[in-house]
Design a protein around this motif. Sequence first.
Motif, PDB file in Angstrom:
ATOM      1  N   LYS A 120       2.825  -3.207   0.912  1.00  0.00           N
ATOM      2  CA  LYS A 120       2.259  -1.976   0.360  1.00  0.00           C
ATOM      3  C   LYS A 120       0.824  -1.812   0.848  1.00  0.00           C
ATOM      4  N   SER A 121       0.425  -0.585   1.081  1.00  0.00           N
ATOM      5  CA  SER A 121      -0.966  -0.325   1.452  1.00  0.00           C
ATOM      6  C   SER A 121      -1.856  -0.445   0.219  1.00  0.00           C
ATOM      7  N   VAL A 122      -3.129  -0.657   0.451  1.00  0.00           N
ATOM      8  CA  VAL A 122      -4.079  -0.749  -0.659  1.00  0.00           C
ATOM      9  C   VAL A 122      -4.091   0.553  -1.453  1.00  0.00           C
ATOM     10  N   GLY A 123      -4.078   1.668  -0.761  1.00  0.00           N
ATOM     11  CA  GLY A 123      -4.066   2.955  -1.452  1.00  0.00           C
ATOM     12  C   GLY A 123      -2.817   3.154  -2.274  1.00  0.00           C
ATOM     13  N   ILE A 125      -1.000   0.825  -3.686  1.00  0.00           N
ATOM     14  CA  ILE A 125      -1.089  -0.031  -4.874  1.00  0.00           C
ATOM     15  C   ILE A 125      -2.008   0.591  -5.914  1.00  0.00           C
ATOM     16  N   ALA A 126      -3.135   1.126  -5.476  1.00  0.00           N
ATOM     17  CA  ALA A 126      -4.054   1.789  -6.412  1.00  0.00           C
ATOM     18  C   ALA A 126      -3.379   2.979  -7.074  1.00  0.00           C
ATOM     19  N   ARG A 127      -2.587   3.728  -6.313  1.00  0.00           N
ATOM     20  CA  ARG A 127      -1.893   4.879  -6.898  1.00  0.00           C
ATOM     21  C   ARG A 127      -0.825   4.439  -7.904  1.00  0.00           C
ATOM     22  N   LEU A 128      -0.170   3.326  -7.622  1.00  0.00           N
ATOM     23  CA  LEU A 128       0.816   2.804  -8.575  1.00  0.00           C
ATOM     24  C   LEU A 128       0.155   2.462  -9.912  1.00  0.00           C
ATOM     25  N   VAL A 129      -0.982   1.782  -9.842  1.00  0.00           N
ATOM     26  CA  VAL A 129      -1.687   1.431 -11.085  1.00  0.00           C
ATOM     27  C   VAL A 129      -2.167   2.692 -11.792  1.00  0.00           C
ATOM     28  N   GLU A 130      -2.690   3.635 -11.051  1.00  0.00           N
ATOM     29  CA  GLU A 130      -3.133   4.902 -11.636  1.00  0.00           C
ATOM     30  C   GLU A 130      -1.993   5.585 -12.377  1.00  0.00           C
ATOM     31  N   SER A 131      -0.776   5.492 -11.848  1.00  0.00           N
ATOM     32  CA  SER A 131       0.366   6.196 -12.442  1.00  0.00           C
ATOM     33  C   SER A 131       0.785   5.629 -13.793  1.00  0.00           C
ATOM     34  N   ALA A 162     -10.023  -3.093  -4.685  1.00  0.00           N
ATOM     35  CA  ALA A 162      -9.655  -1.706  -4.959  1.00  0.00           C
ATOM     36  C   ALA A 162      -9.227  -1.489  -6.402  1.00  0.00           C
ATOM     37  N   LEU A 163      -8.726  -2.545  -7.066  1.00  0.00           N
ATOM     38  CA  LEU A 163      -8.202  -2.398  -8.426  1.00  0.00           C
ATOM     39  C   LEU A 163      -9.248  -2.643  -9.508  1.00  0.00           C
TER      40      LEU A 163
END
Length: 323
Positions: A120-123, A125-131, A162-163
């Motif tokens: 997974k890209s860093v972006g 993964i960040a979007r997954l956590v945001e969701s 990033a997280l």
Amino acid sequence: MDWRRLKAALLEQGSVRLAGEDADAYISRSAAGPSAGSAGSVFFAVGNRRVRLGIDPASPVTLVHDGGGVATLALGGERVWGRLEQAALHCPRQAYITVTGACIFGCRYCPVPSLAGRRKSVGEIARLVESVKGRIDAVSITSGVASTVEEEEEYVLEVVRALRQFDLPIGVAIYPTPDSPRRLHDLGVVEVKFNLETATPALFAEICPGLDRDAVWEALRQSVALFGRGRVFSNVIVGLGETDEEIGQCIDELAWIGVIPVIRPLSPAADLADLPRPSAERLLGIFDLHKQALQRAGLHPEEALTMCSACTACDLVPGRDSP
């Protein structure tokens, strides 16, 4: 209801047959570990206790979904009323994310090397956590090894950076380099899990060829000094051919240095697909050894913030699965 005995029996079976109303919203699927590539699993909870069970139409355990998460579990002649829990990402109340769903190593219990998973890209993964940020209390990160252990660590560190924006406890479980404990601690990671996997060095050499169990031990020792007693964890799989005495000694050695052992029943898969799951009675006996060792060491898995000891669904966990 004796929850501890019920959970041990369910872990022995490892699966349920789903019936009743559509439960797709409650099904979780894994990209790492022995359950990677399977039909998925569900989390069944009674009060604040939970168990994770794979989905198998041939299972002797039946789980009837009445709708809205309300469910009834039937095992033998016993019926238990509870609820299905929705996973945020992989498990309830956590974003537990596999960074790289591929691995260059060939641990014999793990199907990941044969699945050709992706990173997974860093972006992403960040979007997954945001969701899911409104439904989680922690972020947990694990990963295979795409090319080298050192390169994987660098990438996971980038993910952690990033997280940090989410201001949630972060736990990390990777195969460690000598610098992993310090580098993860410096980034603000609160808990780490480096896995011994087997109760003995001889079993490790057989089950995880190419990996260094002594390096894992050293990373665990270093981590306790940095993160503190009770904030460092290590999976030890039950059912690989070890004796109860051997697993008891491993539990004692980990607890003595301040590491909480995560005692994981074997999920037969990959090269070990023909092995049986450990029996409920054996799991209960090891649970007692585990509980006593933790008490002697003053360790409390119920205080875990991240990863497996915060979830508890796959293992019998002293402090959570008993009074």
